[in-house]
Design a protein around this motif. Structure first.
Motif, PDB file in Angstrom:
ATOM      1  N   ALA A  43      60.279  36.604  42.782  1.00 44.22           N
ATOM      2  CA  ALA A  43      61.972  36.561  42.724  1.00 44.22           C
ATOM      3  C   ALA A  43      62.331  36.624  41.118  1.00 44.22           C
ATOM      4  CB  ALA A  43      62.168  34.950  43.123  1.00 44.22           C
ATOM      5  N   GLY A  44      61.549  36.364  40.251  1.00 42.21           N
ATOM      6  CA  GLY A  44      61.961  36.662  38.685  1.00 42.21           C
ATOM      7  C   GLY A  44      61.903  37.883  38.594  1.00 42.21           C
ATOM      8  N   ILE A  45      61.087  38.766  38.985  1.00 46.64           N
ATOM      9  CA  ILE A  45      60.928  40.182  38.919  1.00 46.64           C
ATOM     10  C   ILE A  45      62.048  41.058  39.458  1.00 46.64           C
ATOM     11  CG2 ILE A  45      59.548  42.235  39.106  1.00 46.64           C
ATOM     12  CD1 ILE A  45      56.703  40.514  38.912  1.00 46.64           C
ATOM     13  N   ILE A  46      62.119  40.556  40.652  1.00 47.15           N
ATOM     14  CA  ILE A  46      63.398  41.334  41.391  1.00 47.15           C
ATOM     15  C   ILE A  46      64.800  40.763  40.951  1.00 47.15           C
ATOM     16  CG2 ILE A  46      64.021  41.663  43.783  1.00 47.15           C
ATOM     17  CD1 ILE A  46      61.222  41.352  44.830  1.00 47.15           C
ATOM     18  N   GLY A  47      64.855  39.628  40.576  1.00 47.98           N
ATOM     19  CA  GLY A  47      66.031  38.955  40.049  1.00 47.98           C
ATOM     20  C   GLY A  47      66.772  38.542  41.097  1.00 47.98           C
ATOM     21  N   VAL A  48      66.262  37.880  42.301  1.00 47.44           N
ATOM     22  CA  VAL A  48      66.945  37.032  43.086  1.00 47.44           C
ATOM     23  C   VAL A  48      66.233  35.724  43.103  1.00 47.44           C
ATOM     24  CG1 VAL A  48      67.409  38.952  44.711  1.00 47.44           C
ATOM     25  CG2 VAL A  48      65.155  38.042  44.867  1.00 47.44           C
ATOM     26  N   SER A  49      66.848  34.750  44.221  1.00 47.16           N
ATOM     27  CA  SER A  49      66.164  33.464  44.206  1.00 47.16           C
ATOM     28  C   SER A  49      65.014  33.466  45.081  1.00 47.16           C
ATOM     29  CB  SER A  49      67.310  32.280  44.504  1.00 47.16           C
ATOM     30  OG  SER A  49      67.474  32.730  46.060  1.00 47.16           O
ATOM     31  N   PRO A  50      63.824  32.419  44.731  1.00 47.58           N
ATOM     32  CA  PRO A  50      62.927  32.209  45.701  1.00 47.58           C
ATOM     33  C   PRO A  50      63.237  32.046  47.004  1.00 47.58           C
ATOM     34  CG  PRO A  50      62.506  30.976  43.579  1.00 47.58           C
ATOM     35  CD  PRO A  50      63.894  31.422  43.652  1.00 47.58           C
ATOM     36  N   LEU A  51      64.402  31.429  47.370  1.00 46.08           N
ATOM     37  CA  LEU A  51      64.947  31.341  48.916  1.00 46.08           C
ATOM     38  C   LEU A  51      65.337  32.890  49.389  1.00 46.08           C
ATOM     39  CD1 LEU A  51      65.534  29.206  51.118  1.00 46.08           C
ATOM     40  CD2 LEU A  51      67.710  29.179  50.166  1.00 46.08           C
ATOM     41  N   THR A  52      65.690  33.456  48.612  1.00 46.17           N
ATOM     42  CA  THR A  52      66.122  34.888  49.287  1.00 46.17           C
ATOM     43  C   THR A  52      64.584  35.534  49.522  1.00 46.17           C
ATOM     44  OG1 THR A  52      67.941  34.990  47.861  1.00 46.17           O
ATOM     45  CG2 THR A  52      67.148  36.974  48.586  1.00 46.17           C
ATOM     46  N   ILE A  53      63.741  35.365  48.839  1.00 44.68           N
ATOM     47  CA  ILE A  53      62.557  36.027  48.848  1.00 44.68           C
ATOM     48  C   ILE A  53      61.869  35.574  50.227  1.00 44.68           C
ATOM     49  CG2 ILE A  53      59.947  36.431  48.394  1.00 44.68           C
ATOM     50  CD1 ILE A  53      61.815  38.088  46.650  1.00 44.68           C
ATOM     51  N   ARG A  54      61.838  34.209  50.418  1.00 41.78           N
ATOM     52  CA  ARG A  54      61.328  33.443  51.655  1.00 41.78           C
ATOM     53  C   ARG A  54      62.086  34.114  52.914  1.00 41.78           C
ATOM     54  NH1 ARG A  54      61.203  29.112  48.014  1.00 41.78           N
ATOM     55  NH2 ARG A  54      59.132  28.495  47.405  1.00 41.78           N
ATOM     56  N   ILE A  55      63.362  33.880  52.928  1.00 44.98           N
ATOM     57  CA  ILE A  55      64.109  34.341  53.929  1.00 44.98           C
ATOM     58  C   ILE A  55      63.955  35.717  54.326  1.00 44.98           C
ATOM     59  CG2 ILE A  55      66.618  34.650  55.150  1.00 44.98           C
ATOM     60  CD1 ILE A  55      67.040  32.185  53.533  1.00 44.98           C
ATOM     61  N   GLY A  56      63.896  36.726  53.318  1.00 46.65           N
ATOM     62  CA  GLY A  56      63.639  37.972  53.631  1.00 46.65           C
ATOM     63  C   GLY A  56      62.266  38.300  54.297  1.00 46.65           C
ATOM     64  N   LEU A  57      61.344  37.631  53.708  1.00 42.44           N
ATOM     65  CA  LEU A  57      60.005  37.893  54.321  1.00 42.44           C
ATOM     66  C   LEU A  57      59.894  37.142  55.671  1.00 42.44           C
ATOM     67  CD1 LEU A  57      57.897  37.008  51.127  1.00 42.44           C
ATOM     68  CD2 LEU A  57      58.210  39.203  52.189  1.00 42.44           C
ATOM     69  N   GLN A  58      60.704  35.983  55.896  1.00 41.31           N
ATOM     70  CA  GLN A  58      60.716  35.683  57.401  1.00 41.31           C
ATOM     71  C   GLN A  58      61.174  36.614  58.372  1.00 41.31           C
ATOM     72  OE1 GLN A  58      62.382  31.485  57.152  1.00 41.31           O
ATOM     73  NE2 GLN A  58      61.087  31.043  55.717  1.00 41.31           N
ATOM     74  N   ARG A  59      62.413  37.267  57.767  1.00 41.30           N
ATOM     75  CA  ARG A  59      63.159  38.199  58.814  1.00 41.30           C
ATOM     76  C   ARG A  59      62.671  39.653  58.651  1.00 41.30           C
ATOM     77  NH1 ARG A  59      69.301  35.986  57.413  1.00 41.30           N
ATOM     78  NH2 ARG A  59      69.014  33.655  58.319  1.00 41.30           N
ATOM     79  N   GLY A  60      61.604  40.029  58.030  1.00 34.69           N
ATOM     80  CA  GLY A  60      60.977  41.090  57.844  1.00 34.69           C
ATOM     81  C   GLY A  60      61.835  42.190  57.067  1.00 34.69           C
ATOM     82  N   LEU A  61      62.580  41.847  56.158  1.00 28.68           N
ATOM     83  CA  LEU A  61      63.586  42.736  55.253  1.00 28.68           C
ATOM     84  C   LEU A  61      62.858  42.989  54.043  1.00 28.68           C
ATOM     85  CD1 LEU A  61      66.756  40.395  55.378  1.00 28.68           C
ATOM     86  CD2 LEU A  61      66.143  42.312  56.765  1.00 28.68           C
ATOM     87  N   PHE A  62      61.675  42.417  53.824  1.00 22.12           N
ATOM     88  CA  PHE A  62      61.134  43.053  52.539  1.00 22.12           C
ATOM     89  C   PHE A  62      59.735  43.840  52.898  1.00 22.12           C
ATOM     90  CE2 PHE A  62      63.289  39.569  50.401  1.00 22.12           C
ATOM     91  CZ  PHE A  62      64.541  40.397  49.607  1.00 22.12           C
ATOM     92  N   PRO A  63      59.403  44.881  52.196  1.00 27.55           N
ATOM     93  CA  PRO A  63      58.361  45.521  52.657  1.00 27.55           C
ATOM     94  C   PRO A  63      57.045  45.256  51.876  1.00 27.55           C
ATOM     95  CG  PRO A  63      59.517  46.878  51.048  1.00 27.55           C
ATOM     96  CD  PRO A  63      60.401  45.675  51.377  1.00 27.55           C
ATOM     97  N   PHE A  64      57.268  44.270  51.114  1.00 26.76           N
ATOM     98  CA  PHE A  64      56.072  43.792  49.934  1.00 26.76           C
ATOM     99  C   PHE A  64      55.355  42.503  50.433  1.00 26.76           C
ATOM    100  CE2 PHE A  64      60.141  42.838  48.190  1.00 26.76           C
ATOM    101  CZ  PHE A  64      59.933  41.340  48.112  1.00 26.76           C
TER     102      PHE A  64
END
Length: 57
Positions: free
Chosen positions: A7-28
């Motif tokens: 989240a720090g590297i990308i510049g978003v909140s940890p919650l954004t990363i978690r939700i994005g991963l749950q929804r398949g929005l992030f390829p990493f």
């Protein structure tokens, strides 16, 4: 790599990363439930894929 580090590297909140991963929005990375009846997720992040997502930064 932790959710917080990504989240720090990308510049978003940890919650954004978690939700994005749950929804398949992030390829990493990916999110999966430990048991189908649970609401809790486990997360797997691939540091090299995070760097690729940022264009090699």
């Amino acid at each position: 790599m932790t959710i917080k580090e990504a989240a720090g590297i990308i510049g978003v909140s940890p919650l954004t990363i978690r939700i994005g991963l749950q929804r398949g929005l992030f390829p990493f990375g990916t999110a999966f439930k430990t048991k189908e009846e649970n609401k809790r997720y486990c997360y797997v992040l691939y540091p090299e894929k995070v760097r690729e997502y940022l264009g090699g930064k």
